[in-house]
Scaffold this motif. Sequence first.
Motif, mmCIF file in Angstrom:
data_model
loop_
_atom_site.group_PDB
_atom_site.id
_atom_site.type_symbol
_atom_site.label_atom_id
_atom_site.label_comp_id
_atom_site.label_asym_id
_atom_site.label_seq_id
_atom_site.Cartn_x
_atom_site.Cartn_y
_atom_site.Cartn_z
ATOM 1 N N LEU A 151 60.019 -23.970 11.388
ATOM 2 C CA LEU A 151 59.312 -24.230 10.817
ATOM 3 C C LEU A 151 58.821 -25.454 11.439
ATOM 4 O O LEU A 151 57.430 -25.616 10.641
ATOM 5 C CB LEU A 151 60.287 -25.228 9.845
ATOM 6 C CG LEU A 151 59.879 -25.940 8.806
ATOM 7 C CD1 LEU A 151 59.317 -25.985 7.291
ATOM 8 C CD2 LEU A 151 60.867 -27.410 8.064
ATOM 9 N N VAL A 152 59.347 -25.430 12.351
ATOM 10 C CA VAL A 152 58.322 -27.078 13.224
ATOM 11 C C VAL A 152 57.228 -26.497 13.897
ATOM 12 O O VAL A 152 56.252 -26.591 13.682
ATOM 13 C CB VAL A 152 59.208 -26.725 14.504
ATOM 14 C CG1 VAL A 152 58.921 -28.339 15.464
ATOM 15 C CG2 VAL A 152 60.744 -27.769 14.437
ATOM 16 N N ILE A 153 57.214 -24.604 14.427
ATOM 17 C CA ILE A 153 56.274 -24.335 14.990
ATOM 18 C C ILE A 153 55.494 -23.649 13.584
ATOM 19 O O ILE A 153 54.384 -24.238 14.540
ATOM 20 C CB ILE A 153 56.928 -23.344 15.949
ATOM 21 C CG1 ILE A 153 57.620 -23.444 16.544
ATOM 22 C CG2 ILE A 153 55.650 -22.023 16.555
ATOM 23 C CD1 ILE A 153 58.843 -22.234 17.641
ATOM 24 N N ARG A 154 55.813 -23.639 12.594
ATOM 25 C CA ARG A 154 55.397 -23.188 11.855
ATOM 26 C C ARG A 154 54.211 -24.128 11.704
ATOM 27 O O ARG A 154 52.597 -24.065 11.199
ATOM 28 C CB ARG A 154 55.542 -22.329 10.744
ATOM 29 C CG ARG A 154 54.696 -22.642 9.417
ATOM 30 C CD ARG A 154 55.773 -21.108 8.387
ATOM 31 N NE ARG A 154 56.469 -21.960 7.665
ATOM 32 C CZ ARG A 154 57.473 -21.642 7.655
ATOM 33 N NH1 ARG A 154 57.806 -20.983 8.971
ATOM 34 N NH2 ARG A 154 58.640 -21.840 7.604
ATOM 35 N N CYS A 155 54.406 -25.163 11.059
ATOM 36 C CA CYS A 155 53.493 -26.476 11.135
ATOM 37 C C CYS A 155 52.793 -26.988 11.761
ATOM 38 O O CYS A 155 51.528 -27.326 11.151
ATOM 39 C CB CYS A 155 54.952 -27.818 10.563
ATOM 40 S SG CYS A 155 53.812 -29.407 10.086
ATOM 41 N N LEU A 156 53.190 -27.271 13.247
ATOM 42 C CA LEU A 156 52.260 -27.427 14.280
ATOM 43 C C LEU A 156 50.325 -25.876 14.401
ATOM 44 O O LEU A 156 49.890 -26.900 14.161
ATOM 45 C CB LEU A 156 52.887 -27.054 15.548
ATOM 46 C CG LEU A 156 53.941 -28.568 15.644
ATOM 47 C CD1 LEU A 156 54.943 -27.980 17.243
ATOM 48 C CD2 LEU A 156 53.155 -29.917 15.444
ATOM 49 N N GLU A 157 51.824 -25.366 14.505
ATOM 50 C CA GLU A 157 50.364 -24.461 13.960
ATOM 51 C C GLU A 157 49.676 -24.138 12.540
ATOM 52 O O GLU A 157 48.147 -24.599 13.049
ATOM 53 C CB GLU A 157 50.721 -22.413 14.130
ATOM 54 C CG GLU A 157 51.584 -21.715 14.987
ATOM 55 C CD GLU A 157 52.104 -21.056 14.893
ATOM 56 O OE1 GLU A 157 52.719 -20.481 16.279
ATOM 57 O OE2 GLU A 157 52.436 -20.256 14.026
ATOM 58 N N GLU A 158 49.643 -24.504 11.522
ATOM 59 C CA GLU A 158 48.897 -24.619 10.535
ATOM 60 C C GLU A 158 48.112 -25.674 11.084
ATOM 61 O O GLU A 158 47.020 -26.644 10.450
ATOM 62 C CB GLU A 158 49.473 -25.355 8.918
ATOM 63 C CG GLU A 158 50.712 -24.029 8.705
ATOM 64 C CD GLU A 158 51.297 -24.153 7.534
ATOM 65 O OE1 GLU A 158 51.454 -25.399 7.170
ATOM 66 O OE2 GLU A 158 51.960 -23.234 7.294
ATOM 67 N N LEU A 159 49.261 -27.481 11.604
ATOM 68 C CA LEU A 159 48.017 -28.831 11.855
ATOM 69 C C LEU A 159 46.627 -28.042 13.008
ATOM 70 O O LEU A 159 45.901 -29.174 12.928
ATOM 71 C CB LEU A 159 49.087 -29.542 12.258
ATOM 72 C CG LEU A 159 49.725 -30.611 10.943
ATOM 73 C CD1 LEU A 159 51.492 -31.511 11.985
ATOM 74 C CD2 LEU A 159 49.161 -31.074 10.192
ATOM 75 N N HIS A 160 47.517 -27.748 14.111
ATOM 76 C CA HIS A 160 46.457 -27.151 14.638
ATOM 77 C C HIS A 160 44.998 -25.595 14.168
ATOM 78 O O HIS A 160 44.574 -25.620 15.320
ATOM 79 C CB HIS A 160 46.726 -26.910 16.478
ATOM 80 C CG HIS A 160 47.426 -28.649 16.436
ATOM 81 N ND1 HIS A 160 46.913 -29.546 17.325
ATOM 82 C CD2 HIS A 160 48.809 -29.534 16.188
ATOM 83 C CE1 HIS A 160 47.125 -30.437 16.908
ATOM 84 N NE2 HIS A 160 48.679 -30.376 16.803
ATOM 85 N N ALA A 161 44.963 -25.366 13.319
ATOM 86 C CA ALA A 161 44.355 -24.622 12.345
ATOM 87 C C ALA A 161 42.715 -24.434 13.270
ATOM 88 O O ALA A 161 42.955 -26.404 12.383
ATOM 89 C CB ALA A 161 44.752 -23.606 11.462
#
Length: 317
Positions: free
Chosen positions: A307-317
């Motif tokens: 969940l943490v990684i998915r959130c960061l990937e979306e924020l930095h997409a």
Amino acid sequence: MMHPLVSRLRGTLLPAVVTPMDSDGVVAYDALTAYAGALTTQSVGGIAVWAHTGRGLYLSPGDRAKVLETWRQSTDVPIVAGVGVPRSADADGLQDAADATVEMALAAAAGGADAVMVYPLAALGDLPDGDAQAVALHERVAAESGLPLVGFYLHGEAGGYPYSPSLIRELLALDAMLGVKTATLDRAIGCQDAIWAGRDTGKLLITGEDRMYGPSFMWGADTALVGIASAQVELSAAVLRAWTAGDHSGFLSASDRLDRFAAATFYAPIEGYVQRMLWAAEWEGLVPAEAAHDPYGPDLPPGERELVIRCLEELHA
């Protein structure tokens, strides 16, 4: 006369930093040195060590000293050290607890800290003279350490208790007090009352509200000392910068991004946030995987890391 740190820190962000460790709780000092070097190049006005995020009360005295030394060698910005009753202390009663807090403050002063943030003694919350004892503790810490203070209204899940508005006003009236940090977790009324109690004092109104970060500025906070800035510093810095500049559109956008990150890191079990922030620091390249462990928090399922990684990937997409 107002302490010069008040004007220096007002409007700035102080990350409550993590302490890189292996799974056995051995501090990874090479990783810490690299983390300190990377974090202090970002938009920070100071650093908070030995705080809850850094597991300051769990560290041995030797590790606390070396952690502080590492940060002191890495930066010239002000360092605020959390001081309280270490988990290893044999504190039998309030006097022992106060002695242990003062001892930790003396160690902070010896290590080059610029100020100390005093952990609350939760037992005082149930006593009729608890406010008077809390004020006396802060006065003693300041007198014996020679350092200015930050008060710490910490939520009960992390070992604190609610500070009344009258106690906050008493603390802010102390000459040595720079300001009071609120970390109420999800108690909007308590946070509002605490911030409003400090209005017109000239002291720092410090938010430690990871899940009410943007709103706490709207309620009057002017400075930030937060664990959520132990990684992804710019997410927290952007909110404060936009608010201070009066850029309300930018503030809403930055708050939304920060809130999405907070929702992926600060939730029940709330003590799991330290591990989640370490995962975020690992993803960012601030801390290597072998040093991204919190042995003092709860065991978390693998899905939480995802969940943490998915959130960061979306924020930095």
